[in-house]
Write a protein that holds these residues in place. Structure first.
Motif, PDB file in Angstrom:
ATOM      1  N   UNK A   1       0.837  -1.216   0.000  1.00 16.08           N
ATOM      2  CA  UNK A   1       0.000   0.000   0.000  1.00 16.08           C
ATOM      3  C   UNK A   1       0.863   1.253   0.000  1.00 16.08           C
ATOM      4  N   UNK A   2       1.993   1.216   0.687  1.00  9.81           N
ATOM      5  CA  UNK A   2       2.899   2.365   0.649  1.00  9.81           C
ATOM      6  C   UNK A   2       3.420   2.595  -0.770  1.00  9.81           C
ATOM      7  N   UNK A   3       3.723   1.491  -1.448  1.00 13.48           N
ATOM      8  CA  UNK A   3       4.226   1.607  -2.816  1.00 13.48           C
ATOM      9  C   UNK A   3       3.150   2.189  -3.740  1.00 13.48           C
ATOM     10  N   UNK A   4       1.911   1.783  -3.542  1.00 11.59           N
ATOM     11  CA  UNK A   4       0.811   2.346  -4.345  1.00 11.59           C
ATOM     12  C   UNK A   4       0.685   3.848  -4.119  1.00 11.59           C
ATOM     13  N   UNK A   5       0.718   4.262  -2.856  1.00 17.38           N
ATOM     14  CA  UNK A   5       0.586   5.694  -2.554  1.00 17.38           C
ATOM     15  C   UNK A   5       1.749   6.490  -3.143  1.00 17.38           C
ATOM     16  N   UNK A   6       2.925   5.913  -3.119  1.00 17.94           N
ATOM     17  CA  UNK A   6       4.107   6.547  -3.712  1.00 17.94           C
ATOM     18  C   UNK A   6       3.943   6.740  -5.221  1.00 17.94           C
ATOM     19  N   UNK A   7       3.168   5.856  -5.827  1.00 16.99           N
ATOM     20  CA  UNK A   7       2.923   5.929  -7.263  1.00 16.99           C
ATOM     21  C   UNK A   7       1.639   6.674  -7.603  1.00 16.99           C
ATOM     22  N   UNK A   8       0.990   7.242  -6.601  1.00 15.66           N
ATOM     23  CA  UNK A   8      -0.206   8.037  -6.856  1.00 15.66           C
ATOM     24  C   UNK A   8      -1.475   7.229  -7.043  1.00 15.66           C
ATOM     25  N   UNK A   9      -1.428   5.951  -6.714  1.00 17.35           N
ATOM     26  CA  UNK A   9      -2.625   5.113  -6.838  1.00 17.35           C
ATOM     27  C   UNK A   9      -3.387   5.131  -5.525  1.00 17.35           C
ATOM     28  N   UNK A  10      -4.646   5.563  -5.589  1.00 11.00           N
ATOM     29  CA  UNK A  10      -5.415   5.730  -4.359  1.00 11.00           C
ATOM     30  C   UNK A  10      -6.536   4.704  -4.225  1.00 11.00           C
ATOM     31  N   UNK A  11      -6.910   4.045  -5.335  1.00 11.92           N
ATOM     32  CA  UNK A  11      -7.925   2.985  -5.260  1.00 11.92           C
ATOM     33  C   UNK A  11      -7.469   1.784  -6.077  1.00 11.92           C
TER      34      UNK A  11
END
Ligand SMILES: [Zn+2]
Length: 450
Positions: free
Chosen positions: A130-140
């Motif tokens: 989830x941290x990696x997703x947030x770092x990539x701008x993915x929120x859903x």
């Protein structure tokens, strides 16, 4: 790094000043003027985590003169990216060499997914994921967990701690997999049902009934998946469809009385408005028509389709006017090679090019935002900055690398042509480095270290 929410900040009214880019309609079907909303100097007002108003700074500054305003000069705020197909237990096998789908599953995926029976392990990976997703701008995200309910619990707990809108489900698979990864038709039904009752609509979380694909489910398991959808009509169905030629041939052998791969799912009652099918690379015209009629969605996963040698998705056919199918982008980690939906969109452009088709920069960005929201039937909650929507957004730096700064010398585009060109360069060259900050329900969830 992520930030825990505090009660006081959640309830306040606040605003952001920046340039804003989002979509109000589908640029595959209507003109740029009708689909793209761009405000060069704008103000986004947020109340209790939701969008209250978006307008020009000039028009809104007096009305909201008493609230705190965060200013991001030389940046562009866009809606958070939406990944419509990803496997959290496969994070650690990203970039595994040399195989196509069926061999890749046996050699890399199945042994790794076996580790996710251990909840502590699953929790550790879910947090990094989830941290990696947030770092990539993915929120859903729409997420495959593993076959073990513990893996779903771990994912939902971590997503809940971050207040993310996420959809996930326990994999159902009762054949053609190692013993340690197999459930039974009955246990998969009961475990899924318990997870739905516990997690579906808990906060921002939603559940997807998740048979892996036709090959790893018996008729009885697919029938019970259909029963779950009948019992809980607003849960999702998430599975794979027609990804690889050997897979399609095997499905034909296993289900000789079905007219097509999609028909296997259709017969079990799995093809509906909240069904999301990953890939659909080798679909027939008839299958496209059926998906259109059922209002089902396809998750287009170009980095995975290229990496696993699966083939070229027919985006133009999916987005036809006659039989339109909802399409979102998926990274399909670990078959895919990047967490970044910008990189995913870049490969989508090349997949179109190889078929002598064009994917415009706005169409690409639409697929990653409002298009994804529509594919997940979440367009009333996320995907753009309409009033009332949940304020998940990202602060994008279109000059985030020396190369991008060199190419895009002026900070802010002054014409539509410049904007189109700038967005195209973002899609081609951008990745996690282009994401300066990620906000969840108006709260800072990730910020690049300066
Ligand atoms: Zn997948």
């Amino acid at each position: 790094m992520f930030f825990e929410l505090t009660q006081s900040t959640k309830t306040s009214v606040k605003a952001f000043r920046c340039s804003f880019l989002d979509f109000i309609e589908d640029p595959f079907y209507v003109s740029t003027a009708e689909s793209v909303r761009y405000i060069a100097d704008g103000m986004l007002v947020i109340e209790k985590g939701k969008v209250k108003e978006l307008g020009t700074y000039e028009n809104l500054k007096n009305k909201y003169s008493k609230i705190p305003v965060t200013f991001y000069p030389d940046m562009t705020i866009v809606p958070g990216f939406i990944d419509t197909h990803i496997h959290f237990p496969q994070m650690e096998i990203i970039a595994s060499y040399g195989e196509q789908l069926l061999e890749w599953l046996n050699k890399y995926t199945f042994p790794t997914e076996g580790k996710f029976k251990d909840k502590a392990y699953a929790q550790k990976v879910a947090a990094v994921f989830l941290d990696e997703l947030l770092r990539n701008g993915t929120t859903t995200t729409l997420v495959f967990a593993a076959v073990y309910p513990e893996s779903v619990e771990a994912f939902f707990e971590e997503a809940s701690r971050r207040n993310l809108r996420a959809i996930a489900g326990k994999v159902m698979m009762d054949r053609h997999a190692p013993d340690f990864l197999r459930d039974t038709a009955q246990t998969s039904y009961l475990q899924s049902k318990q997870l739905i009752q516990k997690w579906h609509k808990k906060g921002r979380l939603l559940y997807a009934v998740t048979p892996r694909f036709a090959i790893t489910s018996t008729d009885e398991q697919l029938r019970l998946a259909g029963k779950l959808l009948q019992e809980f009509p607003d849960v999702y169905l998430h599975t794979h469809l027609s990804e690889n030629v050997d897979e399609v041939a095997w499905v034909r052998e296993l289900f000789p009385d079905c007219e097509s791969y999609l028909n296997v799912y259709d017969r079990a009652g799995l093809v509906g408005e909240k069904s999301v099918f990953a890939h659909g690379v080798h679909l027939s015209d008839e299958e496209f028509r059926r998906l259109s009629a059922a209002k089902s969605a396809i998750a287009f996963c170009p980095t995975s389709n290229l990496f696993l040698g699966s083939g070229l998705f027919k985006l133009e056919q999916a987005k036809s006017k006659e039989y339109p199918v909802k399409v979102g982008l998926g990274t399909d980690i670990g078959g895919g090679t990047s967490f970044s939906l910008l990189q995913t969109a870049s490969e989508a452009y090349k997949v179109a090019q190889l078929q002598r088709q064009k994917l415009s920069p706005f169409q690409a960005l639409f697929l990653a935002t409002l298009g994804g929201a529509r594919a997940l039937s979440l367009e009333d909650k996320i995907g753009n900055f309409d009033a009332g929507k949940e304020a998940d957004f990202i602060v994008v730096n279109m000059r985030s690398t020396p190369l991008m700064a060199f190419r895009n010398r002026e900070a802010t585009p002054t014409s539509l042509e410049e904007l189109v060109d700038r967005v195209f360069s973002l899609v081609m060259l951008g990745d996690d480095r282009a994401i300066s900050a990620t906000y969840i329900m108006g709260e800072l969830a990730y910020e690049v270290k300066r």
